[in-house]
Design a protein around this motif. Structure first.
Motif, PDB file in Angstrom:
ATOM      1  N   UNK A 171       6.480  -9.429  -0.609  1.00 22.16           N
ATOM      2  CA  UNK A 171       5.776  -9.524  -1.662  1.00 22.16           C
ATOM      3  C   UNK A 171       6.417 -10.558  -2.788  1.00 22.16           C
ATOM      4  N   UNK A 172       5.906 -11.344  -3.300  1.00 24.94           N
ATOM      5  CA  UNK A 172       6.327 -12.699  -4.049  1.00 24.94           C
ATOM      6  C   UNK A 172       5.282 -12.997  -5.041  1.00 24.94           C
ATOM      7  N   UNK A 173       5.357 -12.906  -6.368  1.00 26.58           N
ATOM      8  CA  UNK A 173       4.348 -13.066  -7.282  1.00 26.58           C
ATOM      9  C   UNK A 173       4.839 -14.318  -8.205  1.00 26.58           C
ATOM     10  N   UNK A 174       5.644 -15.028  -7.615  1.00 21.20           N
ATOM     11  CA  UNK A 174       6.078 -16.285  -8.178  1.00 21.20           C
ATOM     12  C   UNK A 174       6.911 -15.986  -9.651  1.00 21.20           C
ATOM     13  N   UNK A 175       7.498 -14.683  -9.986  1.00 22.22           N
ATOM     14  CA  UNK A 175       8.227 -14.538 -11.060  1.00 22.22           C
ATOM     15  C   UNK A 175      10.015 -14.546 -10.749  1.00 22.22           C
ATOM     16  N   UNK A 176      10.146 -14.900  -9.708  1.00 25.05           N
ATOM     17  CA  UNK A 176      11.720 -15.061  -9.465  1.00 25.05           C
ATOM     18  C   UNK A 176      12.058 -13.805  -8.821  1.00 25.05           C
ATOM     19  N   UNK A 177      11.217 -13.002  -8.085  1.00 30.11           N
ATOM     20  CA  UNK A 177      11.686 -11.599  -7.415  1.00 30.11           C
ATOM     21  C   UNK A 177      10.883 -11.773  -6.012  1.00 30.11           C
ATOM     22  N   UNK A 178      11.387 -11.591  -4.989  1.00 26.72           N
ATOM     23  CA  UNK A 178      10.846 -11.592  -3.585  1.00 26.72           C
ATOM     24  C   UNK A 178      11.581 -10.153  -3.105  1.00 26.72           C
ATOM     25  N   UNK A 179      10.411  -9.433  -2.670  1.00 26.41           N
ATOM     26  CA  UNK A 179      10.763  -7.968  -2.019  1.00 26.41           C
ATOM     27  C   UNK A 179      10.022  -8.096  -0.496  1.00 26.41           C
ATOM     28  N   UNK A 180      11.177  -7.625   0.350  1.00 22.10           N
ATOM     29  CA  UNK A 180      10.576  -7.395   1.587  1.00 22.10           C
ATOM     30  C   UNK A 180      10.546  -5.842   2.063  1.00 22.10           C
ATOM     31  N   UNK A 181       9.267  -5.310   2.189  1.00 26.42           N
ATOM     32  CA  UNK A 181       9.089  -3.927   2.607  1.00 26.42           C
ATOM     33  C   UNK A 181       9.203  -3.908   3.955  1.00 26.42           C
ATOM     34  N   UNK A 182       9.997  -2.740   4.435  1.00 29.68           N
ATOM     35  CA  UNK A 182      10.002  -2.678   5.731  1.00 29.68           C
ATOM     36  C   UNK A 182       9.390  -1.286   6.435  1.00 29.68           C
ATOM     37  N   UNK A 226       0.893  -1.241   0.063  1.00 31.54           N
ATOM     38  CA  UNK A 226       0.112   0.063   0.129  1.00 31.54           C
ATOM     39  C   UNK A 226       0.846   1.038  -0.095  1.00 31.54           C
ATOM     40  N   UNK A 227       0.375   2.147  -0.887  1.00 31.17           N
ATOM     41  CA  UNK A 227       1.450   3.490  -0.930  1.00 31.17           C
ATOM     42  C   UNK A 227       0.291   4.830  -0.762  1.00 31.17           C
ATOM     43  N   UNK A 228       0.874   5.721  -0.404  1.00 34.79           N
ATOM     44  CA  UNK A 228       0.014   6.978  -0.253  1.00 34.79           C
ATOM     45  C   UNK A 228       0.695   8.178  -0.799  1.00 34.79           C
ATOM     46  N   UNK A 229      -0.238   9.335  -0.819  1.00 34.23           N
ATOM     47  CA  UNK A 229       0.479  10.741  -1.344  1.00 34.23           C
ATOM     48  C   UNK A 229       0.907  11.356  -0.208  1.00 34.23           C
ATOM     49  N   UNK A 230       0.733  11.017   0.960  1.00 32.24           N
ATOM     50  CA  UNK A 230       1.292  11.829   2.038  1.00 32.24           C
ATOM     51  C   UNK A 230       2.694  11.481   2.759  1.00 32.24           C
ATOM     52  N   UNK A 231       3.385  12.013   3.376  1.00 33.12           N
ATOM     53  CA  UNK A 231       4.500  11.758   3.978  1.00 33.12           C
ATOM     54  C   UNK A 231       4.398  10.734   5.021  1.00 33.12           C
ATOM     55  N   UNK A 232       3.150  10.560   5.577  1.00 33.91           N
ATOM     56  CA  UNK A 232       2.906   9.369   6.729  1.00 33.91           C
ATOM     57  C   UNK A 232       3.273   8.262   6.330  1.00 33.91           C
ATOM     58  N   UNK A 233       3.426   7.088   7.278  1.00 36.19           N
ATOM     59  CA  UNK A 233       3.676   5.846   6.810  1.00 36.19           C
ATOM     60  C   UNK A 233       2.563   5.094   6.433  1.00 36.19           C
ATOM     61  N   UNK A 234       2.654   4.329   5.336  1.00 34.05           N
ATOM     62  CA  UNK A 234       1.762   3.459   5.139  1.00 34.05           C
ATOM     63  C   UNK A 234       2.078   1.892   5.246  1.00 34.05           C
ATOM     64  N   UNK A 235       3.162   1.667   5.620  1.00 35.25           N
ATOM     65  CA  UNK A 235       3.583   0.612   5.894  1.00 35.25           C
ATOM     66  C   UNK A 235       3.848   0.141   7.610  1.00 35.25           C
ATOM     67  N   UNK A 236       2.814  -0.389   8.111  1.00 31.92           N
ATOM     68  CA  UNK A 236       2.773  -0.778   9.419  1.00 31.92           C
ATOM     69  C   UNK A 236       3.588  -1.885  10.060  1.00 31.92           C
ATOM     70  N   UNK A 237       3.861  -2.683   9.097  1.00 36.26           N
ATOM     71  CA  UNK A 237       4.613  -3.828   9.485  1.00 36.26           C
ATOM     72  C   UNK A 237       5.466  -4.488   8.312  1.00 36.26           C
ATOM     73  N   UNK A 238       6.218  -5.271   8.461  1.00 31.30           N
ATOM     74  CA  UNK A 238       7.080  -5.973   7.549  1.00 31.30           C
ATOM     75  C   UNK A 238       6.416  -6.913   6.632  1.00 31.30           C
ATOM     76  N   UNK A 239       6.218  -6.421   5.283  1.00 30.97           N
ATOM     77  CA  UNK A 239       5.569  -7.384   4.275  1.00 30.97           C
ATOM     78  C   UNK A 239       6.484  -7.725   3.289  1.00 30.97           C
TER      79      UNK A 239
END
Length: 414
Positions: A154-165, A139-152
């Motif tokens: 992302x894995x679409x099964x296409x050879x890339x895994x992203x950990x958003x902190x 989830x993203x937003x236009x403001x400077x407030x944090x949209x990421x409240x926990x470590x997430x």
């Protein structure tokens, strides 16, 4: 999500395993391309279950596939095509690893709140407009407030895994929860290709960003030393064109400056690679450029052997260290009281057995030292002393734990 049919006979398995393309079929199609353009496309009979049933027919079928690939295309071209496919079986991953291509590429995004980590993670996972703007993984937003409240993850099964902190320095309780969640997620990841430090293109390395990065350095330890890249986000393509016309192209200087500052901050042996990527491109030219940068990053990291993540301990936040230091000071005061009680027990026992009125101070001191040797086997005195000494040892151990810079996940949960 990939389902692969494999021939039942050992001959067919051997031929198709050597060909190394059957386990890598994506959407039941096998596409072999040269480095410039697509030469042909096969829709193999095996994907439809139409395979010769006899051993001789299966051997011939496997031989045709093997010969068509090995004679018509160089090995490097096949590796490049398999890398594009990204839907891989375990056998396919082993084949690529032999060629120095390690999938899936696992990235950890690190940066302060509002630096664009989530938008970048969406673009790296899938740069399609419907994904980065509508059906977002993070989830993203236009403001400077944090949209990421926990470590997430992302894995679409296409050879890339992203950990958003998540970002830090919001509140003491949130920071403590975030760092515990991050450590637990990293332990599950087991291995990573790169720690991606994310910052805005026009932003300076402010104290909040520096503190956040240093916290992750304390968490990951040596893992971060040789596996750092920096991505500058939030670049407005139209604005940059106007700026280049007015002041000249300063991107190279910006990249060099950022690389040098990050290397000094983290005490790295060599300067990290720095990329500029617009994770929310609106114009066609910006989209093409960002996609090209994304491909370059993933292609480079896929040829970098991933680093195993050791079991991590949670670095203590500044507030936790303050509270622990106060607790350690309180325990030290209790230890002093226990030591006084030990001394008093010995003194009272000695006074009860000695006529101290006839002793001067020097004699009393000598008599007391001799008495301590005499009471070594006196159970009535040694039992209470042993209890007090045991309590002192426990408090010393607790103080040492409180003054550690890291704590285990079990301690953090408590």
């Amino acid at each position: 999500g990939l389902k692969t049919r494999v021939l039942d006979t050992s001959i067919g398995k051997m031929m198709l395993r050597k060909f190394a393309a059957l386990p890598l079929l994506s959407r039941w199609q096998l596409r072999l391309r040269s480095t410039q353009q697509s030469v042909w496309r096969w829709q193999p009979c095996i994907a439809r279950g139409r395979v010769p049933q006899c051993a001789l027919g299966q051997f011939a079928f496997g031989s045709v596939l093997m010969a068509g690939s090995w004679l018509s295309f160089p090995r490097a071209a096949r590796c490049e095509e398999l890398t594009r496919s990204f839907s891989l079986s375990q056998e396919g991953l082993s084949f690529l690893a032999e060629e120095g291509i390690y999938l899936p590429v696992t990235l950890i995004l690190v940066g302060s709140t509002g630096s664009g980590k989530s938008a970048l993670g969406n673009f790296i996972l899938d740069p399609a407009d419907e994904h980065i703007f509508d059906e977002q993984t993070f989830k993203t937003g236009e403001t400077s407030e944090s949209c990421t409240t926990q470590c997430s993850v992302g894995d679409h099964g296409k050879g890339v895994i992203v950990i958003d902190t998540p970002g830090f320095h919001e509140s003491h309780s949130k920071d403590a929860e975030h760092i515990i969640d991050v450590a637990r997620t990293f332990n599950r990841a087991q291995q990573i290709h790169a720690v991606v430090l994310v910052k805005k293109f026009d932003a300076r390395l402010d104290q909040t960003w520096r503190d956040t990065v240093m916290l992750y350095r304390d968490l990951l330890g040596p893992v971060i030393q040789s596996n750092v890249i920096v991505i500058l986000t939030g670049q407005d393509a139209s604005r940059q064109q106007k700026r280049r016309k007015a002041f000249g192209d300063q991107r190279a200087a910006k990249l060099e400056e950022t690389s040098r500052e990050v290397a000094a901050l983290l005490d790295l042996e060599k300067q990290p690679a720095v990329y500029i990527l617009d994770a929310l491109p609106e114009e066609e030219e910006a989209c093409v450029q960002s996609s090209r940068v994304r491909q370059d990053i993933l292609r480079t990291l896929a040829r970098r052997k991933p680093v195993q993540v050791p079991p991590l301990k949670v670095p203590k936040t500044f507030q936790i260290r303050q509270m622990d230091e106060l607790e350690a000071g309180r325990l030290e005061g209790q230890i002093e009281e226990l030591q006084v009680r030990i001394k008093n027990i010995k003194t009272f026992a000695w006074a009860a057995r000695t006529d101290i009125s006839k002793l001067d101070p020097k004699q009393a001191k000598a008599e007391m030292a001799a008495f301590e040797g005499e009471i070594e086997n006196d159970v009535s005195i040694q039992e209470p002393l042993a209890e007090l000494r045991s309590a002192i040892e426990e408090k010393h151990a607790r103080i040492a734990s409180l003054r550690c810079t890291h704590m285990s996940l079990q301690e953090a949960d408590r």
